[in-house]
Design a protein around this motif. Structure first.
Motif, PDB file in Angstrom:
ATOM      1  N   ALA A 116     101.927 -73.002 -49.497  1.00 45.84           N
ATOM      2  CA  ALA A 116     100.711 -72.735 -50.258  1.00 45.84           C
ATOM      3  C   ALA A 116      99.808 -73.961 -50.275  1.00 45.84           C
ATOM      4  O   ALA A 116      98.589 -73.865 -50.121  1.00 45.84           O
ATOM      5  CB  ALA A 116     101.069 -72.321 -51.688  1.00 45.84           C
ATOM      6  N   SER A 120      96.072 -74.248 -48.598  1.00 44.23           N
ATOM      7  CA  SER A 120      94.929 -74.616 -49.426  1.00 44.23           C
ATOM      8  C   SER A 120      94.192 -75.811 -48.832  1.00 44.23           C
ATOM      9  O   SER A 120      92.954 -75.854 -48.816  1.00 44.23           O
ATOM     10  CB  SER A 120      95.411 -74.940 -50.842  1.00 44.23           C
ATOM     11  OG  SER A 120      94.342 -75.388 -51.646  1.00 44.23           O
ATOM     12  N   ARG A 124      90.347 -75.946 -47.434  1.00 43.73           N
ATOM     13  CA  ARG A 124      89.400 -76.872 -48.048  1.00 43.73           C
ATOM     14  C   ARG A 124      88.665 -77.687 -46.996  1.00 43.73           C
ATOM     15  O   ARG A 124      87.449 -77.857 -47.059  1.00 43.73           O
ATOM     16  CB  ARG A 124      90.137 -77.793 -49.025  1.00 43.73           C
ATOM     17  CG  ARG A 124      89.208 -78.770 -49.748  1.00 43.73           C
ATOM     18  CD  ARG A 124      89.946 -79.515 -50.848  1.00 43.73           C
ATOM     19  NE  ARG A 124      91.112 -80.225 -50.336  1.00 43.73           N
ATOM     20  CZ  ARG A 124      92.370 -79.934 -50.644  1.00 43.73           C
ATOM     21  NH1 ARG A 124      92.638 -78.940 -51.466  1.00 43.73           N
ATOM     22  NH2 ARG A 124      93.385 -80.633 -50.149  1.00 43.73           N
ATOM     23  N   THR A 189      88.661 -69.269 -41.745  1.00 44.86           N
ATOM     24  CA  THR A 189      88.974 -69.110 -43.165  1.00 44.86           C
ATOM     25  C   THR A 189      87.750 -68.682 -43.966  1.00 44.86           C
ATOM     26  O   THR A 189      87.867 -67.919 -44.924  1.00 44.86           O
ATOM     27  CB  THR A 189      89.544 -70.399 -43.773  1.00 44.86           C
ATOM     28  OG1 THR A 189      88.668 -71.494 -43.491  1.00 44.86           O
ATOM     29  CG2 THR A 189      90.922 -70.697 -43.212  1.00 44.86           C
TER      30      THR A 189
END
Length: 244
Positions: A116, A120, A124, A189
């Protein structure tokens, strides 16, 4: 009266064999994993890629041979080590665009905290071959556009003001090659295009060299530093909260 064979009568599309060969090269999970890993723009050893893909070194060597022969990878040898990298920016843009197309819906839930966290971080900010991607890439692309430095209405193109901005910021643009100055690359993404091409590569290189961003972990993820937050805020008006 003779009957024409429809297979013989149909003219053969010139690009068809090459397109079929390219699709065949990518249509393997191990080879796809290698191509995605190499989007970080760096050279990897065969051993590193074998561990990343979870296959034996002998198996990976066969896959790399096909990718090199097919023109998707470039190979270098130093002593006993064999290094491979993506052949050029066009291959990187192809892989990133395909990744965006095959992830149309929500991703599967991560299998643990580590996965996870890595996901992330990649969302970002990350490198896509030699330019910035993720929220960081989209934020810089949007900021350049909002300030009239980049146009997106008729394809990506730096404006005259944009060229002057790069020069004034000390970000050199190599205008002597065949690579386009600005090019759109679909972000897998964010599902939106970010800046690639000569300008995208120059901005990414400057961001890393100036300490605006640092690489984190073994993946392509990058993190904006406090210096980077101040620079991007001063130069492009990007709110630091967008980069965290």
């Amino acid at each position: 009266m003779t009957t024409r064979d429809p297979k013989r009568a149909r003219p053969r599309d010139a690009p068809a064999p090459g397109l079929a060969a390219l699709a065949g090269l990518i249509a393997d999970e191990t080879r796809a994993a290698c191509l995605l890993a190499l989007l970080d723009g760096r050279a990897w050893t065969a051993g590193e890629l074998a561990r990343h893909a979870g296959v034996a070194a002998s198996t990976l060597s066969e896959h790399l041979g096909r990718l090199v022969a097919g023109g998707l990878l470039a190979e270098e040898r130093q002593g006993r080590h064999r290094y491979v990298r993506l052949a050029d920016a066009r291959v990187a843009e192809l892989v990133e665009s395909l990744a965006a197309q095959v992830l149309p819906g929500p991703a599967l839930p991560p299998r643990g905290l580590r996965e996870a966290g890595a996901g992330s971080a990649m969302a970002r900010g990350r490198t896509c071959y030699d330019h910035l991607a993720g929220r960081l890439g989209i934020a810089t692309t949007d900021a350049l556009t909002e300030r009239g430095l980049l146009r997106q209405d008729t394809g990506f193109a730096l404006t005259d003001a944009g060229v002057r901005w790069f020069d004034a910021t000390g970000i050199g643009l190599d205008r002597g090659g065949r690579r386009p100055l600005a090019r759109a690359c679909l972000d897998w993404t964010e599902r939106r295009p970010h800046l690639a091409g000569v300008a995208g590569a120059a901005l990414c290189r400057h961001a890393l060299d100036a300490g605006w961003c640092v690489r984190i972990g073994s993946e392509r993820a990058v993190k904006v530093t406090a210096t980077g937050e101040r620079a991007l805020s001063d130069l492009l008006g990007i709110e630091p909260a967008l980069l965290r």
